[in-house]
Design a protein around this motif. Structure first.
Motif, PDB file in Angstrom:
ATOM      1  N   HIS A 141       1.681  -1.366  -0.066  1.00 16.33           N
ATOM      2  CA  HIS A 141      -0.042   0.019   0.189  1.00 16.33           C
ATOM      3  C   HIS A 141       1.006   0.992  -0.003  1.00 16.33           C
ATOM      4  CE1 HIS A 141      -3.463  -2.822   0.685  1.00 16.33           C
ATOM      5  NE2 HIS A 141      -2.926  -2.852   1.691  1.00 16.33           N
ATOM      6  N   ARG A 185      -5.687   1.902   1.352  1.00 14.15           N
ATOM      7  CA  ARG A 185      -6.794   0.868   2.061  1.00 14.15           C
ATOM      8  C   ARG A 185      -7.842   1.461   1.888  1.00 14.15           C
ATOM      9  NH1 ARG A 185      -8.003  -3.210   2.348  1.00 14.15           N
ATOM     10  NH2 ARG A 185      -9.086  -4.225   4.388  1.00 14.15           N
ATOM     11  N   GLN A 186      -8.260   2.168   2.336  1.00 11.40           N
ATOM     12  CA  GLN A 186      -9.782   3.268   1.818  1.00 11.40           C
ATOM     13  C   GLN A 186     -10.311   3.817   0.365  1.00 11.40           C
ATOM     14  OE1 GLN A 186     -10.157   5.807   5.065  1.00 11.40           O
ATOM     15  NE2 GLN A 186     -10.351   4.101   6.771  1.00 11.40           N
ATOM     16  N   HIS A 189      -7.105   2.731  -3.822  1.00  7.75           N
ATOM     17  CA  HIS A 189      -7.202   0.686  -3.923  1.00  7.75           C
ATOM     18  C   HIS A 189      -6.260   0.527  -4.996  1.00  7.75           C
ATOM     19  CE1 HIS A 189     -11.251   1.870  -2.306  1.00  7.75           C
ATOM     20  NE2 HIS A 189     -10.377   0.826  -1.130  1.00  7.75           N
ATOM     21  N   ARG A 191      -6.841  -1.835  -7.372  1.00  5.15           N
ATOM     22  CA  ARG A 191      -7.773  -1.886  -8.862  1.00  5.15           C
ATOM     23  C   ARG A 191      -8.474  -0.887  -9.350  1.00  5.15           C
ATOM     24  NH1 ARG A 191      -7.217  -7.484  -9.136  1.00  5.15           N
ATOM     25  NH2 ARG A 191      -4.754  -8.228  -8.523  1.00  5.15           N
ATOM     26  N   PRO A 193      -9.756   2.595  -7.714  1.00  8.01           N
ATOM     27  CA  PRO A 193      -8.830   3.792  -6.735  1.00  8.01           C
ATOM     28  C   PRO A 193     -10.229   4.515  -6.956  1.00  8.01           C
ATOM     29  CG  PRO A 193      -7.698   3.859  -8.693  1.00  8.01           C
ATOM     30  CD  PRO A 193      -7.746   2.956  -8.361  1.00  8.01           C
TER      31      PRO A 193
END
Length: 219
Positions: A141, A185-186, A189, A191, A193
DNA sequence: AACTCGGGGCA
DNA sequence: TGCCCAGAGTT
């Protein structure tokens, strides 16, 4: 106050996006953080936080955790997955903590990384969070978000913890990890975003069609 | 560099 | 139902 450079602006925006950024794992001391972080490898923070309070209330020290057989510990942590390796590593780590480190979690990187189940990232988490020692825990990440945002000034790519340290002011090393990982994470992303929820699209290589793939090379 | 571990959460 | 998860160890 002077004009902010590019990275300062990005970090300021991240601070505004995540004012309550903190370690997502529940822990009260270095031992709990170490075990919780070993458990968190390839698991979600929520799934780890679901089992650790009960686990630590009954087994708060390496000595007490060694009262569990491997099979018993496997059942305790089964719900997070990858439980056989983690149970074996945690018991072996507890054994080393008792036999080599007086029941305490060591605060030296080479000692931490010698513990079964503890690699580069987990060691950095413990150093930074438990001992306030300068370090930036890096994972997929952190690399993805850092490189989408172009934190390595220009066309360079962030490939290591040291690369990231060079491009973030030292007084933000500890908190920047949380900003980047929470954002990854939030919102950001791998794949799909959620660029609509992101205040950093003006700086973002993904959003402008110049994303970096998993090899860290320009697409 | 590729492969393995993995049950559970969430779309 | 399928995809993915606050990585590390082994081959």
């Amino acid at each position: 106050m002077g004009r902010l450079n590019r990275n300062e602006s990005i970090l300021t925006t991240l601070a505004e996006m995540y004012p309550d950024a903190k370690c997502a794992l529940i822990f009260r001391n270095p031992f709990e953080l170490l075990i919780a972080t070993i458990l968190a490898a390839q698991a979600t923070d929520k799934s780890v936080n679901k089992i650790t309070p009960g686990l630590f209330s009954r087994f708060p020290t390496p000595e007490s955790m060694l009262s569990l057989t491997q099979e018993e510990l496997e059942q305790e942590i089964k719900s997070i997955g990858l439980y056989k390796n983690k149970a074996r590593n945690i018991l072996a780590t507890c054994r080393l903590l008792v036999e080599k480190y007086g029941g305490q979690v060591p605060s030296v990187r080479v000692d931490l990384e010698s513990l079964p189940g503890v690699g580069r990232k987990t060691a950095s988490v413990v150093l930074a969070e438990a001992f306030q020692i300068p370090a930036i825990a890096v994972d997929t990440h952190v690399f993805r978000v850092s490189n989408r945002l172009g934190l390595a000034q220009g066309k360079d790519v962030v490939k290591t913890e040291e690369d990231l340290m060079k491009n973030i002011p030292m007084d933000q090393w500890r908190i920047a990890h949380h900003w980047l990982i929470i954002h990854g994470r939030q919102v950001c992303h791998a794949r799909k975003p959620a660029c609509g929820d992101c205040a950093l699209t003006a700086y973002c290589r993904h959003h402008t069609g110049n994303d970096y793939d998993e090899e860290g090379e320009a697409k």
